[in-house]
Design an enzyme around this catalytic site. Structure first.
Site, PDB file in Angstrom:
ATOM      1  CG  HIS A 158      -1.857  -1.158   1.255  1.00 22.33           C
ATOM      2  ND1 HIS A 158      -2.085  -1.898   2.395  1.00 22.33           N
ATOM      3  CD2 HIS A 158      -2.618  -1.718   0.281  1.00 22.33           C
ATOM      4  CE1 HIS A 158      -2.964  -2.858   2.125  1.00 22.33           C
ATOM      5  NE2 HIS A 158      -3.293  -2.776   0.847  1.00 22.33           N
ATOM      6  CD  GLU A 174      -0.401   0.237   4.615  1.00 24.07           C
ATOM      7  OE1 GLU A 174       0.368  -0.743   4.685  1.00 24.07           O
ATOM      8  OE2 GLU A 174      -1.646   0.131   4.580  1.00 24.07           O
ATOM      9  CG  HIS A 219       0.925  -3.924   5.418  1.00 21.01           C
ATOM     10  ND1 HIS A 219       0.247  -3.546   4.282  1.00 21.01           N
ATOM     11  CD2 HIS A 219       1.401  -5.180   5.170  1.00 21.01           C
ATOM     12  CE1 HIS A 219       0.307  -4.520   3.384  1.00 21.01           C
ATOM     13  NE2 HIS A 219       0.995  -5.523   3.901  1.00 21.01           N
ATOM     14  CD  GLU A 246      -1.323  -3.528   9.454  1.00 17.61           C
ATOM     15  OE1 GLU A 246      -0.954  -2.330   9.351  1.00 17.61           O
ATOM     16  OE2 GLU A 246      -1.906  -4.145   8.543  1.00 17.61           O
TER      17      GLU A 246
END
Length: 344
Positions: free
Chosen positions: A63, A66, A160, A224
């Site tokens: 993405h 990010e 991410h 994450e």
């Protein structure tokens, strides 16, 4: 391109200057210890002349907005190119979506992290940049893992950052792996990296980490690392432990991990995923609710098509709520504490 990389040692800058593709592959040596191979834009391999038996994939930028993982990976790449650290494990770095990074957006046309395990070629086919790139990334992972002898440990950390605040700042999703126990060593490696929370998924998905786990038996995670910020605005001091442990892993320095202890980490089991079936889908809670917010049994989480969707367990925590996804896509993951996970 080779000379530009040798001069700058900045692989991210070279990638973003040529976001669609490089003219061709090239390679060079670092001293007498490492061969470096560049396979495409955002795709660089460090191949130690003598390696220690692990094949490591670090991916970021699937993405485009990010940015912290992108900066983290570029820092490691730069240190390797400058020979400030020397790889002892085969390592593949993937900068996933250069077009979206240049655009400063999560996607160009479609969420790339729903396009792996061949989903990129399902109807409507290779019709946008994310689908084309996902297919290429699969091929690079396959090439990396399968051009050496079997029996080596395969690792894939897909990095991410989240769009919202979180009760647990850093957390990892452990892909569904039926018939295989979860690795206590990997969980404690993540904890040492500052990632103290793990979600055990309950079904196959089309994410990048599930692809590597299911297809190649890799110890793979979607990780994450905090919240989304623009490039250059990340507080990189929040990633010191992550950088240190990744550096130790790549250079084969002692990891000095604690034995697995469930009391030292937060473990959750995915109990269900709620998909969107009607355009009128809406959550009952605030749009800025933090990840891991817990709701009691009977609480109405959402409404759609004239029906209420309620909490089914004593308590359920939510992550990644997003009501604005297309019909058929996931709106939220619901979690319960993991009490009987097979961790070894």
């Amino acid at each position: 391109m080779l000379q530009a990389l040798l001069d700058s040692k900045d692989f991210l800058a070279l990638t973003l200057a040529h976001p669609e593709q490089f003219d061709g592959e090239f390679s060079f040596n670092l001293g007498d210890h490492t061969q470096v191979e560049v396979w495409d834009t955002g795709v660089i391999v460090f191949e130690p002349i003598q390696n220690e038996g692990k094949d490591i994939v670090l991916s970021c930028g699937v993405h485009g907005n990010e940015t912290a993982p992108i900066e983290l990976c570029n820092s490691l790449i730069k240190q390797l190119l400058q020979q400030k650290i020397i790889a002892k494990q085969r390592t593949l770095f993937l900068i996933g979506n250069p077009l979206a990074i240049n655009n400063g957006t999560r996607i160009i046309d479609e969420n790339m992290n729903r396009l792996f395990s061949g989903e990129h070629s399902n109807p409507p086919g290779l019709v946008n940049p994310e689908r084309v790139r996902a297919k290429k990334l699969e091929a690079y992972v396959d090439r990396f893992y399968t051009t050496v002898a079997d029996g080596r440990q395969r690792i894939h950390y897909d990095l991410h950052t989240a769009m919202r605040a979180s009760k647990h700042e850093k957390f990892a999703i452990y892909p569904y792996r039926p018939g295989r126990a979860f690795s206590g060593e990997q969980i404690m490696f993540l904890a040492a990296s500052g990632v103290d929370t793990v979600l055990f998924h309950h079904e196959p998905t089309t994410t990048f980490s599930y692809f590597s786990s299911e297809r190649y038996g890799a110890d793979a995670f979607t990780i994450e690392l905090g919240k989304v910020y623009p490039m250059g605005q990340n507080d990189m001091t929040r990633f010191i432990a992550t950088h240190e442990m990744f550096m130790r892993l790549i250079t084969a320095k002692p990891l000095e991990l604690d034995a697995f202890d469930a009391d030292k980490v937060n473990l959750y089991q995915v109990c269900r995923v709620i998909n969107k079936h009607f355009d009128d889908f809406e959550f009952t809670f605030a749009t800025d609710v933090e990840n891991f917010r817990s709701f009691p049994k009977g609480f109405v989480l959402a409404r759609e098509g004239g029906k209420e969707i309620k909490v089914e367990h004593e308590f359920e925590s939510v992550v990644f709520p997003n009501a604005k996804v297309p019909i058929g896509n996931r709106t939220v993951i619901c979690l319960i504490p993991a009490v009987n996970a097979d961790v070894r």
